[in-house]
Design a protein around this motif. Structure first.
Motif, PDB file in Angstrom:
ATOM      1  N   THR A  87       0.870  -1.184   0.000  1.00 46.51           N
ATOM      2  CA  THR A  87       0.000   0.000   0.000  1.00 46.51           C
ATOM      3  C   THR A  87       0.906   1.233   0.000  1.00 46.51           C
ATOM      4  OG1 THR A  87      -0.065   0.056   2.420  1.00 46.51           O
ATOM      5  CG2 THR A  87      -1.797  -1.190   1.311  1.00 46.51           C
ATOM      6  N   PRO A  89       1.079   5.626  -1.514  1.00 48.44           N
ATOM      7  CA  PRO A  89       0.533   6.698  -2.353  1.00 48.44           C
ATOM      8  C   PRO A  89       1.291   6.830  -3.673  1.00 48.44           C
ATOM      9  CG  PRO A  89       1.639   7.619  -0.405  1.00 48.44           C
ATOM     10  CD  PRO A  89       1.647   6.130  -0.260  1.00 48.44           C
ATOM     11  N   CYS A 113       1.051  -2.923   5.191  1.00 44.22           N
ATOM     12  CA  CYS A 113       0.581  -1.589   5.568  1.00 44.22           C
ATOM     13  C   CYS A 113       1.735  -0.782   6.149  1.00 44.22           C
ATOM     14  CB  CYS A 113      -0.514  -1.692   6.630  1.00 44.22           C
ATOM     15  SG  CYS A 113      -1.882  -2.749   6.135  1.00 44.22           S
ATOM     16  N   GLY A 114       2.085   0.318   5.502  1.00 47.49           N
ATOM     17  CA  GLY A 114       3.096   1.222   6.063  1.00 47.49           C
ATOM     18  C   GLY A 114       2.466   2.060   7.163  1.00 47.49           C
ATOM     19  N   HIS A 115       3.293   2.836   7.846  1.00 56.26           N
ATOM     20  CA  HIS A 115       2.778   3.751   8.861  1.00 56.26           C
ATOM     21  C   HIS A 115       3.786   4.872   9.033  1.00 56.26           C
ATOM     22  CE1 HIS A 115      -0.912   3.375  11.194  1.00 56.26           C
ATOM     23  NE2 HIS A 115      -0.402   4.347  11.935  1.00 56.26           N
ATOM     24  N   TYR A 116       3.457   5.866   9.864  1.00 54.15           N
ATOM     25  CA  TYR A 116       4.355   7.008  10.095  1.00 54.15           C
ATOM     26  C   TYR A 116       4.728   7.639   8.759  1.00 54.15           C
ATOM     27  CZ  TYR A 116       4.376   4.225  14.318  1.00 54.15           C
ATOM     28  OH  TYR A 116       3.979   3.475  15.383  1.00 54.15           O
ATOM     29  N   GLU A 117       6.039   7.852   8.515  1.00 58.08           N
ATOM     30  CA  GLU A 117       6.441   8.497   7.257  1.00 58.08           C
ATOM     31  C   GLU A 117       6.587   7.498   6.117  1.00 58.08           C
ATOM     32  OE1 GLU A 117       6.788  11.688   6.147  1.00 58.08           O
ATOM     33  OE2 GLU A 117       5.636  11.966   7.991  1.00 58.08           O
ATOM     34  N   GLY A 118       6.406   6.221   6.410  1.00 56.15           N
ATOM     35  CA  GLY A 118       6.539   5.233   5.343  1.00 56.15           C
ATOM     36  C   GLY A 118       7.488   4.113   5.744  1.00 56.15           C
ATOM     37  N   ILE A 119       8.159   3.528   4.745  1.00 62.24           N
ATOM     38  CA  ILE A 119       8.956   2.312   4.955  1.00 62.24           C
ATOM     39  C   ILE A 119      10.348   2.508   4.355  1.00 62.24           C
ATOM     40  CG2 ILE A 119       8.960  -0.200   4.598  1.00 62.24           C
ATOM     41  CD1 ILE A 119       5.975  -0.009   3.944  1.00 62.24           C
ATOM     42  N   SER A 133      -2.111   2.313  -4.785  1.00 58.53           N
ATOM     43  CA  SER A 133      -2.602   3.484  -4.052  1.00 58.53           C
ATOM     44  C   SER A 133      -4.122   3.537  -4.137  1.00 58.53           C
ATOM     45  CB  SER A 133      -2.015   4.744  -4.699  1.00 58.53           C
ATOM     46  OG  SER A 133      -2.728   5.889  -4.293  1.00 58.53           O
ATOM     47  N   ILE A 134      -4.772   4.067  -3.105  1.00 60.00           N
ATOM     48  CA  ILE A 134      -6.237   4.227  -3.214  1.00 60.00           C
ATOM     49  C   ILE A 134      -6.619   5.619  -3.708  1.00 60.00           C
ATOM     50  CG2 ILE A 134      -6.867   2.425  -1.550  1.00 60.00           C
ATOM     51  CD1 ILE A 134      -7.376   4.700   0.504  1.00 60.00           C
ATOM     52  N   GLY A 135      -5.660   6.490  -3.955  1.00 53.64           N
ATOM     53  CA  GLY A 135      -6.003   7.803  -4.501  1.00 53.64           C
ATOM     54  C   GLY A 135      -4.912   8.810  -4.206  1.00 53.64           C
ATOM     55  N   VAL A 138      -2.738  11.448   1.064  1.00 46.86           N
ATOM     56  CA  VAL A 138      -1.957  10.617   1.984  1.00 46.86           C
ATOM     57  C   VAL A 138      -2.774  10.344   3.240  1.00 46.86           C
ATOM     58  CG1 VAL A 138       0.150  10.485   3.375  1.00 46.86           C
ATOM     59  CG2 VAL A 138       0.225  11.513   1.094  1.00 46.86           C
ATOM     60  N   THR A 140      -2.850   8.090   7.150  1.00 45.55           N
ATOM     61  CA  THR A 140      -1.841   7.880   8.189  1.00 45.55           C
ATOM     62  C   THR A 140      -1.214   6.488   8.153  1.00 45.55           C
ATOM     63  OG1 THR A 140      -3.574   7.264   9.747  1.00 45.55           O
ATOM     64  CG2 THR A 140      -2.855   9.564   9.769  1.00 45.55           C
ATOM     65  N   GLY A 142      -1.372   2.262   6.037  1.00 42.49           N
ATOM     66  CA  GLY A 142      -1.891   1.433   4.952  1.00 42.49           C
ATOM     67  C   GLY A 142      -3.102   0.592   5.330  1.00 42.49           C
ATOM     68  N   ALA A 145      -6.254   1.642   3.588  1.00 49.14           N
ATOM     69  CA  ALA A 145      -6.093   1.349   2.157  1.00 49.14           C
ATOM     70  C   ALA A 145      -6.299  -0.146   1.899  1.00 49.14           C
ATOM     71  CB  ALA A 145      -4.723   1.806   1.676  1.00 49.14           C
TER      72      ALA A 145
END
Ligand code: SAH
Length: 246
Positions: A87, A89, A113-119, A133-135, A138, A140, A142, A145
């Motif tokens: 997941t 953006p 599922c990522g979280h925070y600023e990403g992976i 991406s679901i759209g 951004v 918070t 995944g 999503a």
């Protein structure tokens, strides 16, 4: 049957949604199988650390690659064929077409599922990820999503919605939006339900709905209309009306 695994830091978020309404029933009836994988189970330190600060500085925390890689190794141990869904953006936009493809795929959909600023970007080397991406915004994490994607996919599996024709006549099937629908009462504050729907005349109702779906799609989403299968006669009819209305 749709089978998936969702790798997440927030298993309760996933479980609370999957434990409700249609998705819950789909699981009870064996049309949907979801396993939730708690990323913290794959940490190796006393504090069960899953995130760390970005190299080079900048705001926020990133998910570390090692716990994720360990979780993937554990999943791979069952030898099941998988589709790996990251997941993100930055990914390809999720769509009815992708949901439809997934609903017919026997492989386990494995969502991360990522979280925070990403992976940590080295996640890319850990599996043949499809980034989805679901759209263009951004969120918070995944989790929402992944839930959107699982929901849209599961409802296309035959039997998940009671009446199979409800899937056939919906928005985006055949690149058309749905026609307007009404329920009782037949008159509400002076607004009458279109007479044809009360007529019991099935062929006329079908023709009216088709016509409404074409018009609504052309008006709201000309981009979709371009992809829809429209007969020559239907196109002429709509063009003629459009040129009359100016
Ligand atoms: N810093 C990243 C955003 C991270 S948001 C960036 O600017 O691109 C944290 C997590 O939420 C992401 O890792 C992803 O898993 C999820 N996420 C956020 N927006 C999303 C979207 N539009 N579609 C799918 N997942 C999304």
């Amino acid at each position: 049957m749709v089978r998936c695994d969702i790798i997440t830091l927030f298993p309760d978020m996933i479980r609370s949604v999957l434990g409700t309404s249609i998705l819950r029933r789909a699981q009870e009836e064996g049309q949907l199988d979801v396993r939730v994988v708690d990323l913290r189970d794959y940490t190796s330190d006393r504090h069960r650390t899953v995130d760390d600060v970005p190299y080079g500085g900048g705001a926020g925390m990133l998910l570390k690659v090692e716990p994720i890689a360990r979780a993937l190794d554990a999943l791979r141990a069952d030898g099941e064929p998988r589709r790996w869904v990251l997941t993100s953006p930055r990914g390809r936009r999720f769509s009815h077409e992708l949901a439809s493809e997934w609903s017919r795929d026997s492989r386990r959909l494995t969502f991360l599922c990522g979280h925070y600023e990403g992976i940590d970007d080295r996640i890319g080397a850990t599996a043949a990820w499809e980034e989805v991406s679901i759209g263009d915004y951004v969120i918070t994490g995944g989790e929402l999503a992944a839930l959107v994607m699982v929901d849209a996919t599961a409802r296309l599996v035959p039997g998940v919605l009671g009446d199979p024709s409800s899937v056939q006549e919906e928005s985006f099937v055949d690149s058309l939006l749905e026609y307007p629908q009404y329920t009782r009462p037949a008159e509400f504050r002076g607004l009458r339900v279109p007479e044809v729907l009360l007529s019991g005349h099935h062929a006329a109702i079908r023709a009216w709905r088709r016509d409404q779906a074409l018009r609504e799609t052309l008006r709201r989403r000309p981009d979709l209309f371009g992809r829809a299968e429209v007969t020559e006669a239907e196109r002429r009819h709509i063009d003629a009306e459009n040129s009359l209305s100016g």
